[in-house]
Motif scaffolding. Structure first.
Motif, PDB file in Angstrom:
ATOM      1  N   ARG A  73       0.822  -1.226   0.000  1.00  0.00           N
ATOM      2  CA  ARG A  73       0.000   0.000   0.000  1.00  0.00           C
ATOM      3  C   ARG A  73       0.847   1.264   0.000  1.00  0.00           C
ATOM      4  O   ARG A  73       0.421   2.306  -0.454  1.00  0.00           O
ATOM      5  N   GLY A  79       5.856   3.255  -3.654  1.00  0.00           N
ATOM      6  CA  GLY A  79       5.827   4.415  -4.550  1.00  0.00           C
ATOM      7  C   GLY A  79       5.676   5.739  -3.821  1.00  0.00           C
ATOM      8  O   GLY A  79       5.810   6.795  -4.426  1.00  0.00           O
ATOM      9  N   LEU A 116       3.708   8.667  -5.158  1.00  0.00           N
ATOM     10  CA  LEU A 116       2.302   8.295  -5.302  1.00  0.00           C
ATOM     11  C   LEU A 116       1.633   8.397  -3.945  1.00  0.00           C
ATOM     12  O   LEU A 116       2.285   8.231  -2.910  1.00  0.00           O
ATOM     13  N   GLU A 134      -1.631   3.805  -1.102  1.00  0.00           N
ATOM     14  CA  GLU A 134      -2.380   2.847  -1.939  1.00  0.00           C
ATOM     15  C   GLU A 134      -2.406   3.232  -3.417  1.00  0.00           C
ATOM     16  O   GLU A 134      -3.125   2.640  -4.204  1.00  0.00           O
ATOM     17  N   GLY A 135      -1.605   4.225  -3.779  1.00  0.00           N
ATOM     18  CA  GLY A 135      -1.617   4.697  -5.170  1.00  0.00           C
ATOM     19  C   GLY A 135      -1.175   3.604  -6.121  1.00  0.00           C
ATOM     20  O   GLY A 135      -1.853   3.267  -7.098  1.00  0.00           O
ATOM     21  N   PHE A 136      -0.029   2.987  -5.817  1.00  0.00           N
ATOM     22  CA  PHE A 136       0.488   1.926  -6.678  1.00  0.00           C
ATOM     23  C   PHE A 136      -0.510   0.781  -6.758  1.00  0.00           C
ATOM     24  O   PHE A 136      -0.799   0.238  -7.824  1.00  0.00           O
ATOM     25  N   TRP A 158      -3.671   0.813  -6.436  1.00  0.00           N
ATOM     26  CA  TRP A 158      -4.834   1.112  -7.279  1.00  0.00           C
ATOM     27  C   TRP A 158      -4.487   1.113  -8.763  1.00  0.00           C
ATOM     28  O   TRP A 158      -5.269   0.647  -9.584  1.00  0.00           O
ATOM     29  N   ILE A 159      -3.282   1.630  -9.046  1.00  0.00           N
ATOM     30  CA  ILE A 159      -2.865   1.566 -10.462  1.00  0.00           C
ATOM     31  C   ILE A 159      -2.861   0.105 -10.906  1.00  0.00           C
ATOM     32  O   ILE A 159      -3.376  -0.268 -11.956  1.00  0.00           O
ATOM     33  N   MET A 160      -2.292  -0.724 -10.007  1.00  0.00           N
ATOM     34  CA  MET A 160      -2.212  -2.134 -10.355  1.00  0.00           C
ATOM     35  C   MET A 160      -3.602  -2.745 -10.494  1.00  0.00           C
ATOM     36  O   MET A 160      -3.869  -3.506 -11.415  1.00  0.00           O
ATOM     37  N   ARG A 161      -4.471  -2.359  -9.542  1.00  0.00           N
ATOM     38  CA  ARG A 161      -5.833  -2.916  -9.608  1.00  0.00           C
ATOM     39  C   ARG A 161      -6.533  -2.513 -10.899  1.00  0.00           C
ATOM     40  O   ARG A 161      -7.215  -3.320 -11.527  1.00  0.00           O
ATOM     41  N   VAL A 162      -6.327  -1.246 -11.276  1.00  0.00           N
ATOM     42  CA  VAL A 162      -6.978  -0.777 -12.502  1.00  0.00           C
ATOM     43  C   VAL A 162      -6.422  -1.533 -13.706  1.00  0.00           C
ATOM     44  O   VAL A 162      -7.170  -2.035 -14.558  1.00  0.00           O
ATOM     45  N   VAL A 163      -5.085  -1.668 -13.743  1.00  0.00           N
ATOM     46  CA  VAL A 163      -4.474  -2.387 -14.866  1.00  0.00           C
ATOM     47  C   VAL A 163      -4.993  -3.820 -14.897  1.00  0.00           C
ATOM     48  O   VAL A 163      -5.367  -4.349 -15.958  1.00  0.00           O
TER      49      VAL A 163
END
Lengths: 216, 249, 646
Positions: free
Chosen positions: A43, A46, A50, A53-55, A57-62
């Motif tokens: 979490r 980055g 970031l 939890e920014g990284f 969420w990016i990962m979750r979106v990807v």
């Protein structure tokens, strides 16, 4: 025309994620401290570039996008295949000559995997399903869940499906991206089998360790 | 030997069709599968029934006209064309199911005869090298490395029989398409049109209602000419390269 | 014999230019009228058949801008029987620097044809051969290459130079696919309209010109009328008159025979090439014969048991009880004697009762010595694919048991008579490839059929047909034109007749019986007595056919029995003409061996003083006496010689 390439690329993203995920899972053998720190670290990754939890969420979106594209392409191709040999034009007797069980289970296996992922997120991420008791500690969630035999069994079944899906999926992605060349087919298939075995077994080690009392 | 045949009979394109059982007696093991059908047809004719229609021509495994699904396998139990399959591959008393190629792109015309015009249209879309008669330079003007020539030849041995489509669980015609893309793409003469060719041919393949390839490999396993599965990967490489370099979809 | 035919006026090829032979083709191309590119799209050409000669012509005329309509009976133009040619294609490229030249290819072909072909035509064929290879390579035909990337050549059919280009054992396939792709390209471009599963059943002749064809759509049964300014027949040979041959099952004479009935002369129908190394017949269900490459004779030894009726396992027959008859009779050439000699010798030993295998129709081709001498791996490398093919068909392992071979009908040198422009005696009707008679004389050399088909289609016809088309376009016609209507009605009447006989015998049973008659009396060896008997029996059988054939189904559907019936009906008429031609030619030459005309050693004996001519036959009615027109053959460049292989 680009559907199959999209399928291969998104599949490859998901495979890479699985390998990372499996590696993370094995941290459970480092004890509660290590595992929970790893979870928290995911979490914080980055920061400060970031937000918290920014990284993740990016990962979750990807990942979500990959799953959606993968599924969309799969369903489209599935429908095309059905149209290509419509009802009334099916064989009375059809035998396969060499096809693998894995290739046979790709489509329904994929559906099983999707259902499992939902179940898995509800179980260990959101903890809405909490057999054996809910907890704020990821480590405890794992331990609580996998002490119950039928939870382990459900994961075994699901991971078998994942394993088969990977077995054909990895090979197929390489072939679709043009990586199958004369004389290479056998080794590609061995690699695909090996990799899917590693991932399946790697994921199954922690649940069994808990069930057998090696991790408490 | 005596054989029980269950043969797909369909009067015309629009007829529904059904499996019909026939007994064929005194079959010699040295007969080809098609000669066994000849014997059946002679008997049917003399009994006043219509003989079973099936495509065939050269009967030496090169024209690609013949092809039926025998007990669920395209061209039957040996990896060869139906005309080169002999009855010694079967036993006395066997029950043999005989069906046409089944795919939307190959509509049944009658009994075991299907329309494979889709293959010709895929070739029309780009399966050629534009070399009008009289424009050729000397044959030795452009040497071709032997390895490339051999690979082109391996792909060029395709006889267009359609077994790949018949065997494919997706009814995909990708092995056929890939064989032509590879044949022409391996030769220096084929380079100027290489990028456009693959896109046009794959587009036509898709328009003909063939299914997509999911790399299962049944096509290569039944191919009477042994066109290898990696031919499809070669097509994929050409296709991705072509799309990446901006050729229109 | 005169009761069988009438001798008519001699005939001459008016189009062949005079002068030095190497300039004649140039001269003709220069004298032929040209068609302005803008006018070409107003001119239409029908082409029947999509083998090498048809597909190449359709593609080339389409590229030139003519409106081409093409027909084939197969489901795709790619399946025409040119595809089955194995060996290779000759061309006078002299890439080997071994003394080859256009003149040598010309000389070899004239001599190989046993001095029964035209010098002008053969010289042109040799000239054009060079361009064919260039054309095919440009199209992407994957000929065999050497490690340096250049084309490989081999020597073929007993010639002393290496001029044969090849693509493994599938040269015909690769060349045809090249022509087919060029054709498909023109179909996509809209210059060629392709009709697959269509069979030509009649020629339309209006005001003495070939103006169209009647075809049957083999799926719907519809009888269609198509018009054009010229018609090209590229419909192949007629070897299937023998029922068993190396031809495809669908090969037939109908297109050329229908044209013959409408006035086109049929030349040299008796010239039949019989190939010595085919897989023998295994039973009476047999539907076709498969050729194995002649190259097998390079290392295999041919023999039969010395004693008639010796049915021991060949491996048990001791050396001294075997008769290696070719090595015995022809000590200098041995197993490598030309095709016709090897074929006839096999027939002779089988006639003596010494044949082997089912029905005693076979001789051994033994590789035991070769395996001993070269080693198994070397034999495997050289002949592996042929051995595999043999094993697949016969179920016997040729590495252990000697192969059995027997001659089979392979190619027909005769065909419709054409002039130097490939035009038949009907103006506007052109004939190319095996369907015409032009270039091979009485015998075709190995690897020359592919050469001729492509020469005609790519280079000759597209440079001569313009001379005729330049006077077009001709009057436009429709289905009500009396000649067209009459032709269509005749086709319908014939179909109705075939469907209505409803007798007791299948078409195949008639075809097989006809084949037996032809094989026995008009096959490898012909005699006056046998041919007369054959003519009598063919006539009887033809009458029975029309009274007792059984064709099920209707016209308005895919009806394979009906298709076959129409073809067999034409084979009957052709068979009779073949026998008459064979009977009148009282000499032996090339693919025609008359028992009465042989040397003391049993070799073919020509009679150049009497028979150095092309026999062109005119149709006068079924069962009526045909009229013989002779075209004299003159040899200015090659001296006529008797051959000897002792």
């Amino acid at each position: 025309m680009a559907l199959k390439a999209a399928m291969a690329v998104t599949g490859a993203i998901l495979v890479l994620f699985l390998i990372a995920h499996m590696y993370g899972n094995l941290m459970i053998f480092g004890g509660p401290q290590t595992f929970d720190t790893y979870s928290a670290h995911l979490r914080e990754l980055g920061e400060p570039m970031l937000p918290y939890e920014g990284f993740l969420w990016i990962m979750r979106v990807v990942l979500l996008a990959s799953v959606l594209v993968h599924a969309y392409a799969a369903v489209t191709l599935w429908m095309r295949a059905r149209r290509a040999r419509p009802a009334g034009q099916r064989y009375h007797t059809k035998k396969s000559v060499q096809r693998s069980y894995a290739s046979y289970t790709m489509r329904w296996g994929g559906v099983v995997v999707v259902l499992f992922v939902i179940y898995h997120i509800l179980h260990l991420t959101t903890n809405d399903i909490a057999p054996g008791g809910a907890s704020a500690s990821p480590y405890e969630r794992v331990v609580n869940g996998f002490q119950i035999w039928w939870v382990v069994l459900s994961y075994v079944i699901a991971l078998a499906a994942v394993g088969f899906h990977l077995r054909h999926g990895i090979w197929s992605a390489v072939a679709t991206l043009g990586g199958n060349r004369a004389g290479r087919q056998r080794s590609l298939n061995i690699i695909a089998t090996g990799l899917s075995l590693v991932v399946t077994i790697g994921f199954l080690i922690p649940p069994f360790a808990v069930l057998l009392g090696l991790v408490k | 030997m005596n054989i029980t045949l269950r043969v797909w009979r369909q009067k015309s394109r629009d007829d529904e069709g059904r499996m019909v059982t026939y007994q064929v007696e005194d079959v010699s093991p040295d007969m080809s599968f098609l000669e066994m059908l000849d014997v059946l047809n002679e008997k049917l004719t003399l009994d006043g029934h219509e003989p079973v229609a099936f495509d065939h021509d050269c009967r030496e495994g090169i024209c690609g006209a013949c092809g039926v699904v025998i007990n669920g396998v395209a061209h039957g139990p040996e990896t060869t064309t139906t005309c080169q399959l002999h009855m010694r591959s079967f036993k006395d008393g066997d029950v043999i199911d005989v069906e046409p190629w089944r795919a939307k792109a190959f509509p049944v015309i009658k009994d075991l005869v299907v329309d494979r015009g889709a293959f010709d249209r895929i070739i029309q879309a780009g399966g050629y090298i534009s070399a009008p008669t009289g424009t050729a330079p000397d044959a030795h003007a452009m040497p071709v490395p032997k390895a490339d020539a051999d690979r082109a030849f391996d792909a060029a041995t395709c006889i267009g029989c359609g077994a790949c489509v018949a065997a494919c669980p997706n009814a995909s015609g990708m092995l056929f398409t890939a064989a032509k893309v590879t044949h022409l793409g391996m030769l220096p003469q084929g380079q100027p049109e290489r990028a456009a060719r693959v896109v046009k041919m794959v587009n036509q393949h898709d328009e003909e209602d063939f299914g997509g390839c999911t790399n299962i490999g049944e096509c290569a396993a039944v191919c009477p000419k042994g066109i290898p599965l990696d031919t499809i990967s070669q097509l994929n490489r050409d296709l991705l390269g072509s799309l990446a370099s901006g050729n229109p979809k | 014999m005169t009761e069988l035919y009438i001798e008519g006026a001699p005939i001459k090829d008016e189009k062949a230019p005079e002068g030095p032979i190497e300039q004649r083709w140039d001269k003709r191309r220069f004298s032929a009228k040209l068609v302005n590119p803008a006018n070409r799209r107003k001119l239409s050409v029908i082409i029947v058949g999509t083998g090498l000669a048809g597909a190449s012509a359709a593609a080339t005329l389409g590229e030139a801008g003519y409106q081409v309509t093409s027909f084939c009976y197969q489901d795709s133009p790619r399946r025409a029987h040119s595809i089955a040619a194995q060996g290779g294609i000759n061309a006078a490229k002299n890439y080997r620097n071994d003394g080859d030249s256009i003149y040598r290819l010309f000389y070899d072909t004239v001599k190989g044809g046993d001095f029964r072909s035209r010098e002008s035509n053969v010289y042109r064929l040799a000239q054009v051969s060079v361009e064919i290879i260039d054309q095919c390579v440009a199209q992407g035909v994957p000929f065999a290459r050497e490690y340096g990337g250049l084309l490989d050549n081999r020597s073929f059919g007993g010639v002393q130079v290496s001029r044969t280009f090849y693509a493994r054992g599938q040269t015909g396939q690769q060349l045809l696919i090249g022509a087919y792709q060029a054709l498909e390209r023109q179909i996509a471009a809209g210059t060629v309209r392709m009709h697959t599963r269509h069979e030509m059943l009649e020629l339309i002749v209006v005001d003495g010109r070939a103006r169209g064809v009647i075809v049957r759509d083999m799926v719907s049964g519809e009888i269609e009328t198509h018009f054009a300014d010229a018609v090209v027949l590229a419909s192949g040979g007629y070897g299937n008159v023998f029922f068993l041959s190396t031809n495809a099952m669908g090969c037939n004479v109908t297109a050329t025979w229908r044209a013959h009935r409408k006035g086109a002369l049929f030349a040299n129908p008796c010239y039949t090439q019989i190939h010595p190394t085919c897989i023998p017949v295994s039973g009476d269900y047999q539907s076709k014969l498969t050729l194995m490459s002649e190259s097998l004779r390079n290392d295999g030894r041919i023999w039969v048991p010395k004693e008639a009726g010796d049915d021991r396992d060949p491996r048990q027959i001791p050396e001294e009880e075997r008769d290696y008859y070719l090595e015995r009779i022809y000590p200098s050439f041995g197993n490598l004697v030309p095709r016709d000699i090897a074929s006839r010798a096999a027939k002779n030993v089988c006639d003596e009762g010494r044949g082997v295998g089912p029905g005693g129709l076979g001789v051994y081709l033994d590789f035991a010595d070769a395996i001993k001498r070269m080693g198994l791996p070397a034999v495997e490398a050289k002949y592996g694919n042929l051995f595999d093919m043999y094993q697949r068909i016969t179920g016997e392992n040729p590495y252990e048991v000697p192969m059995r071979i027997y001659p089979a009908v392979h190619y027909t040198m005769g065909g419709l008579w054409v002039d130097y422009d490939l035009q038949s005696t009907i103006p506007g009707l052109f004939v190319t490839g095996e369907a015409n008679f032009s270039d091979h004389g009485a015998n075709r050399l190995g690897a020359s059929a592919l050469m001729q088909g492509l020469a005609d289609g790519y280079f000759v016809l597209p440079n001569t047909i313009n001379d005729y088309l330049a006077s077009g376009p001709f009057e436009s016609l429709d289905e009500n034109t009396p000649e067209a209507k009459e032709a269509a009605d005749a086709v319908r009447a014939r179909i109705d007749k075939l469907l209505s006989v409803n007798g007791n015998r299948t078409v195949d049973s008639f075809h097989k019986e006809l084949g037996h008659i032809m094989w026995d009396y008009c096959g490898m060896e012909r005699s006056e007595e046998g041919l007369r008997k054959a003519i009598e029996r063919i006539r009887e059988l033809r009458d029975e056919f029309w009274q007792n054939v059984k064709v099920t189904g209707t016209n308005e559907e895919l009806n394979q029995a009906l298709e076959k019936a129409g073809r067999v009906a034409d084979f009957f008429e052709l068979a009779e003409l073949m026998c008459i031609d064979a009977l009148h030619r009282r000499e032996s030459c090339g693919g025609h061996f008359r028992a009465e005309s042989q040397t003391e050693d049993g070799e073919a004996l020509r009679h150049d003083d009497e028979f150095a001519y092309v026999a062109a036959w005119e149709f006068t009615g079924t069962g009526e006496q045909p009229v013989l027109h002779k075209e004299n053959l003159e040899y200015e460049y090659v001296e006529m010689k008797q051959r000897s292989y002792k």
